[in-house]
Design a protein around this motif. Structure first.
Motif, short mmCIF file in Angstrom:
data_model
loop_
_atom_site.label_atom_id
_atom_site.label_comp_id
_atom_site.label_asym_id
_atom_site.label_seq_id
_atom_site.Cartn_x
_atom_site.Cartn_y
_atom_site.Cartn_z
N GLY A 131 71.48 -35.82 -2.29
CA GLY A 131 70.55 -35.78 -0.94
C GLY A 131 68.99 -35.54 -1.92
O GLY A 131 67.39 -36.48 -1.32
N ASN A 132 68.66 -34.77 -3.38
CA ASN A 132 68.17 -34.65 -3.35
C ASN A 132 67.83 -35.77 -4.40
O ASN A 132 66.55 -35.97 -4.85
N THR A 133 68.09 -35.97 -5.46
CA THR A 133 68.48 -37.36 -6.18
C THR A 133 67.94 -38.34 -5.72
O THR A 133 66.69 -39.07 -6.41
N GLN A 134 68.50 -38.59 -4.87
CA GLN A 134 68.55 -40.25 -4.27
C GLN A 134 66.90 -40.05 -3.32
O GLN A 134 66.72 -40.66 -3.26
N GLY A 135 66.41 -38.08 -3.36
CA GLY A 135 65.28 -38.37 -2.41
C GLY A 135 64.41 -38.29 -3.98
O GLY A 135 62.74 -39.44 -3.64
N ILE A 136 64.33 -38.34 -4.80
CA ILE A 136 63.20 -38.40 -6.46
C ILE A 136 63.13 -40.30 -5.95
O ILE A 136 62.76 -40.96 -6.29
N GLU A 137 64.54 -40.78 -5.85
CA GLU A 137 64.87 -42.04 -6.33
C GLU A 137 64.05 -43.08 -5.04
O GLU A 137 62.93 -43.57 -5.51
N PHE A 138 64.04 -42.29 -3.79
CA PHE A 138 63.17 -42.73 -3.10
C PHE A 138 61.15 -42.50 -3.51
O PHE A 138 59.87 -43.37 -3.18
N LEU A 139 60.79 -41.71 -4.02
CA LEU A 139 59.96 -41.31 -4.15
C LEU A 139 59.04 -42.04 -5.16
O LEU A 139 57.88 -42.66 -5.34
N LYS A 175 58.40 -45.23 -3.50
CA LYS A 175 57.11 -45.13 -2.86
C LYS A 175 55.64 -45.47 -3.76
O LYS A 175 55.55 -45.96 -3.77
#
Ligand code: FAD
Ligand code: NAI
Length: 467
Positions: free
Chosen positions: A94-102, A105
């Motif tokens: 959840g956290n690593t994918q969050g960085i990928e999203f950022l 973006k």
């Protein structure tokens, strides 16, 4: 796809990814080279996040075994370790994918592969998918983090003799876990496996645990660990680990010399610190200076000796903490964009996520004595705090150290269930140069653990109310 950027960051840990995001926010074109198959570095993949997920789950498992005293009857909790490890992995993903999203973006290109500095303005990447790519940028940030410190003669196989990475992945609860090093990793991960049923022995070279922390906190926590059935062997060094049948024989002796003792273990965790990671980065060829411990040398503006090349995070001097790396990443991006920015190294909190938690910011009593600074100390125990009593979680105290003349807060040390959240009141006060009297005069909601902070501040002036 262009190979020329305003900024190339090597390493997508907390330092690197925050630097990349802030630089992109400020209008720079950014590429971030990362060789792992997920963003987030040590912290998100094999550090802060998975360890906190396991600390949380194991804490609830342990607590669930003690619900009866509150009149909650449930059957004895049973451990399903694969599911608990799956819970941990979900937290990581959840956290690593969050960085990928950022990254997407903010239009940051993740260049997957290993980066080598080729000198000012150039990074060569051995791409994960094969081949190489040369990136050009006026600014390059080295944010390659740290790696486990090895103990000579003891080979980590990540199965029986593990580093923190292997200790986050054990496929079954070891009967006996021997931890080498009574620092943050040893005590956090030791706590996880202790709660899940392992007999944990910590072998620490020094005569105390958690070096650098307030001495009273160290002593209080040592007593707590013993109550939690940890065996602590302080002032002791490990001289060898040998495989013997299915288990391990660990040879230890007093740090100052003396009789040898052999201890049995199923798993040994080596947690004696971490070292700057610069392997294969090309520092020598590029002429980047490092210090005697292999850390990249930087000036007050995080510049190396090579023009346009900067370094941040675990790979440079300072506490190896994710939030320290993040602060440096953001400050550096702002400085590269021509803004003024700085990191206040005097006010970086440190938290140990054991139970109770330990949190600290600023100077310890020892630091102040060494510096010859006259100070007053105010201490308030959780045994006298209403909320802690209501919750029956009364271990620990808050201690505030303030300048004897000006009353300015110089250091705050907390041991208690929610110390890691409470410390930020102290961080705020210290960042604004506040005094103990400021905390004492602020209204704190009742009943909260934070009232202990107010009482400790009153105690600096000898006027605590509930003691
Ligand atoms: P890292 O997070 O180490 O990231 C560096 C990245 O660079 C890595 O992903 C690596 O693959 C990549 N890299 C290296 N060389 C190259 C190259 N040549 N090319 C491409 N990529 C490269 N800190 C806290 O503040 N709180 C905690 O609770 C906490 N818990 C921890 C628990 C454990 C078990 C461990 C091991 C550490 C913990 N830490 C914690 C420390 C924290 O993880 C580090 O301080 C933080 O990750 C440092 O960030 P960084 O960006 O400097 O480097
Ligand atoms: P550490 O520096 O915290 O502790 C290492 C311990 O090992 C020290 O107490 C040291 O005296 C002891 N030691 C060294 N050599 C030894 C030997 N030969 N035999 C026995 N003991 C020996 O390092 P640790 O725990 O490995 O953590 C590494 C880094 O990761 C820390 O700098 C910390 O900042 C970071 N980290 C932070 C966390 C947090 O913020 N909650 C959690 C986990 C890690």
């Amino acid at each position: 796809m262009s190979d020329t950027f305003d900024l190339v960051v090597i390493g997508a840990g907390p330092g690197g990814y925050e630097c990349a995001i802030r630089a992109a926010q400020l209008g720079m074109s950014v590429a971030c080279v990362e060789k792992r198959d997920a963003l987030g570095g040590t912290c998100l993949n094999v550090g802060c996040i998975p360890s906190k997920a396991l600390l949380h789950a194991s804490e609830l498992f342990d607590e669930a075994g003690h619900f009866e005293k509150m009149g909650i009857k449930i059957s004895k909790p049973k451990l399903d370790l694969p599911t608990m490890l799956g819970f941990k992995q979900q937290a990581v993903d959840g956290n690593t994918q969050g960085i990928e999203f950022l990254f997407k973006k903010n239009k940051i290109e993740w260049v997957k592969g290993t980066g080598v500095l080729k000198g000012a303005g150039e990074v060569e990447v051995s791409l994960t998918e094969g081949g190489t790519r040369t990136l050009k940028a006026s600014d390059i940030v080295l944010a390659t983090g740290s790696d486990v410190a090895q103990l000579p003669g003891i080979e980590i196989d990540e199965k029986q003799i593990v580093s923190s990475t292997g200790a986050l992945e054990l496929s079954k609860v070891p009967g006996k876990l021997l931890v080498i090093g009574g620092g943050v990793i040893g005590l956090e991960l030791g706590s996880v496996w202790n709660r899940l049923g392992a007999e944990v022995t910590v072998v620490e070279f020094l005569d105390f645990i958690l070096p650098g922390m307030d001495a009273e906190v160290q002593k209080t926590f040592q007593r707590t660990l013993k109550k939690q059935k940890f065996t602590l062997k302080l002032g002791t060094k490990v001289t060898g680990v040998e495989k013997s049948g299915k288990g391990l024989k660990v040879t230890v002796e007093p740090a100052k010399g003396g009789d040898v003792e052999v201890l049995d273990a199923d798993v040994v965790l080596v947690a004696i610190g971490r070292v700057a990671y610069t392997q294969g980065l090309g520092l020598d060829a590029a002429g980047v200076d490092v210090d005697e411990r292999g850390r990249i040398k930087v000036d007050a503006h995080l510049k190396t000796n090579v023009a346009g090349v900067y370094a941040i995070g675990d790979v440079i001097v300072g506490p190896m903490l994710a939030h320290k790396a993040m602060e440096e990443g953001v400050a550096l991006a702002e400085m590269m964009a021509g803004q003024s920015a700085h990191v206040n190294y005097d006010v970086i909190p440190g938290v140990v996520y054991t139970q109770p938690e330990i949190a600290s910011v600023g100077k310890t009593e020892q630091d102040l004595k060494d510096a010859g600074i006259d100070y007053r100390s105010g201490k308030f125990p959780f045994t006298a705090n209403g909320r802690a009593k209501a919750n029956q979680q009364t271990d620990g105290f808050v201690k505030i150290l303030a300048d004897a003349k000006t009353d300015r807060v110089l250091g705050v040390h907390i041991i208690g269930t929610q110390a890691g959240e409470m410390i930020h009141e102290a961080v705020t006060i210290m960042e604004f140069g506040g005094a103990a009297e400021d905390i004492a005069r602020m209204c704190h909601a009742h009943p909260t653990l934070s009232e202990a902070m107010k009482e400790a501040a009153l105690a600096v002036d000898g006027r605590a109310m509930h003691m």
